[in-house]
Write an enzyme that holds these catalytic residues in place. Structure first.
Site, PDB file in Angstrom:
ATOM      1  N   ARG A   1       4.620  -3.287  -9.552  1.00  0.00           N
ATOM      2  CA  ARG A   1       3.558  -4.222  -9.938  1.00  0.00           C
ATOM      3  C   ARG A   1       3.863  -4.858 -11.284  1.00  0.00           C
ATOM      4  NH1 ARG A   1      -1.555  -0.489  -8.549  1.00  0.00           N
ATOM      5  NH2 ARG A   1      -0.052   0.975  -9.397  1.00  0.00           N
TER       6      ARG A   1
ATOM      7  N   SER B   1      -1.476  14.609  -3.092  1.00  0.00           N
ATOM      8  CA  SER B   1      -1.365  15.917  -2.434  1.00  0.00           C
ATOM      9  C   SER B   1      -0.935  16.998  -3.424  1.00  0.00           C
ATOM     10  CB  SER B   1      -0.328  15.868  -1.302  1.00  0.00           C
ATOM     11  OG  SER B   1      -0.649  14.906  -0.353  1.00  0.00           O
TER      12      SER B   1
ATOM     13  N   PRO C   1       3.020  10.716   7.467  1.00  0.00           N
ATOM     14  CA  PRO C   1       3.139  12.057   6.892  1.00  0.00           C
ATOM     15  C   PRO C   1       1.803  12.779   6.771  1.00  0.00           C
ATOM     16  CG  PRO C   1       4.065  10.338   5.441  1.00  0.00           C
ATOM     17  CD  PRO C   1       3.197   9.673   6.459  1.00  0.00           C
TER      18      PRO C   1
ATOM     19  N   LYS D   1      -5.729   3.257   5.807  1.00  0.00           N
ATOM     20  CA  LYS D   1      -4.419   3.529   6.412  1.00  0.00           C
ATOM     21  C   LYS D   1      -4.419   3.166   7.900  1.00  0.00           C
ATOM     22  CE  LYS D   1      -1.364   5.051   4.295  1.00  0.00           C
ATOM     23  NZ  LYS D   1      -0.393   4.387   3.390  1.00  0.00           N
TER      24      LYS D   1
ATOM     25  N   VAL E   1       1.987  15.614   1.585  1.00  0.00           N
ATOM     26  CA  VAL E   1       3.368  15.552   1.101  1.00  0.00           C
ATOM     27  C   VAL E   1       3.537  16.388  -0.169  1.00  0.00           C
ATOM     28  CG1 VAL E   1       5.273  14.045   0.408  1.00  0.00           C
ATOM     29  CG2 VAL E   1       3.605  13.251   2.100  1.00  0.00           C
TER      30      VAL E   1
ATOM     31  N   GLY F   1       6.379   5.179  -6.755  1.00  0.00           N
ATOM     32  CA  GLY F   1       5.636   6.188  -6.009  1.00  0.00           C
ATOM     33  C   GLY F   1       6.472   7.418  -5.689  1.00  0.00           C
TER      34      GLY F   1
ATOM     35  N   ASP G   1       2.965  -7.393  -5.962  1.00  0.00           N
ATOM     36  CA  ASP G   1       1.861  -6.467  -5.697  1.00  0.00           C
ATOM     37  C   ASP G   1       1.168  -6.848  -4.405  1.00  0.00           C
ATOM     38  OD1 ASP G   1      -0.627  -8.082  -6.148  1.00  0.00           O
ATOM     39  OD2 ASP G   1       0.254  -8.321  -8.142  1.00  0.00           O
TER      40      ASP G   1
END
Length: 347
Positions: free
Chosen positions: A35, A202, A187, A162, A190, A13, A64
């Protein structure tokens, strides 16, 4: 002296890769989960782009968010865990559970394994989405004391996931009998240097603007933060005693409209001027279009909402420093140009 081992989940990520770079540069051993181990070459390529040349202190584990079994081995021997992995906003989910279940279960799998492995501290990458959603009449800047109101109408499943995942984490800690502590980092949007064509949602808005795909921008205000500063905040939250049991908004405290973002790009990258949007899309039209276009639903759910945030807690409690939102946006665009993801018109 043995180096402390940090487990960073979701190593491919955008945020996780920058955390790994900073940890390795600071002398930590890092294990990161993927994963599939097929992702390892991509991660190494991203880290190389970010300046890492020695992978001696980096190892990989396959795990995962849908399966609890691998997490005990992934966490074994770690002094700290930074749990970044989470389902990203998907546009074609069949139902909310597709996003919510792995987010909530994944947090609990990691925390259970970390508690049993006697980890000192877990840092959870939460989101601004766990703070602002459902507060349409807000008039003062959002702080870490605020939680998204899941009873409000029109909350996107990403924000719901989230919020529920972070609630699940704090609920777990309230009952945990180990000495482990938890901190959360939330955050805003980002930005910052991308390390490969695989990056956060983003940043896609920057690519779309530069490539001329955004003809008009919605009336959406947002905070923006550089990924390098998000990474440094995670490490402060991991190491500072006063971070235990706390949430931290990762924000510059600035609020920009999407037209502000377009104008920043226009100033710094004049070669792209003809590609950049000059019109604002009325919110009524956006919401109408979102009824039939799933790609617009998340944007439509936040159009016209208040978005002021405060960086006060992270700055004063942890001594955190950050770049400006403009620097973060410029760094995003420059990295896309440097990596050939976006072509300069006329070249």
């Amino acid at each position: 002296m043995t180096k402390s081992l940090v487990l960073v989940t979701g190593g491919s990520g955008f945020i996780a890769s920058h955390i790994i770079i900073q940890l390795l540069n600071q002398g930590y051993q890092v294990r990161t989960t993927v994963r599939s181990l097929k992702k390892v070459p991509l991660i190494k390529k991203m880290l190389t782009t970010g300046g890492i040349t020695d992978f001696t202190d980096l190892s990989f584990a396959e795990a995962d968010l849908m399966n609890e079994e691998p997490w005990a081995d992934a966490v074994a021997g770690a002094e700290y865990v930074i749990h970044v992995a989470s389902p990203t906003p998907t546009l074609n989910f069949k139902n909310e559970d597709e996003m919510i279940r792995p987010a909530v279960n994944g947090v609990l799998y990691v925390l259970r394994a970390a508690s049993q492995a006697h980890v000192k501290r877990v840092v959870l990458t939460s989101a601004y989405g766990a703070i602002f959603a459902g507060h349409r009449d807000r008039k003062t800047p959002f702080t870490e004391d605020v939680w998204s109101d899941l009873n409000a109408k029109g909350i996107h499943p990403y924000q719901r996931s989230k919020t529920m995942a972070e609630h699940a984490a704090w609920d777990f800690m309230a009952k945990d009998k180990s000495w482990m502590t938890l901190a959360a980092v939330n955050p805003v949007g980002v930005m910052g240097p991308v390390l490969a064509s695989d990056y956060s949602h983003s940043n896609i808005q920057i690519q779309d603007m530069l490539e001329g795909k955004t003809k008009a921008v919605p009336k959406v205000d947002s905070g923006y933060i550089d990924v390098r500063d998000v990474a440094s905040l995670h490490i402060l939250a991991m190491t500072k005693p006063e971070a235990a049991g706390q949430r931290f908004l990762a924000t510059t405290g600035e609020t920009l409209s999407m037209m502000d973002v377009a104008n920043i790009l226009r100033r710094h990258f004049p070669a792209f001027a003809s590609n950049l949007p000059t019109h604002v899309l009325p919110t009524t039209l956006l919401k109408l279009a979102a009824r039939t276009n799933p790609m617009l639903r998340m944007v439509a759910s936040v159009a016209g909402t208040y978005a002021e945030t405060s960086d006060h807690k992270a700055v004063t409690l942890l001594g955190w420093q950050h770049r400006s939102a403009e620097e973060a946006i410029v760094a995003t665009a420059q990295s896309m140009i440097d990596l050939g993801i976006v072509e300069v018109p006329g070249n």
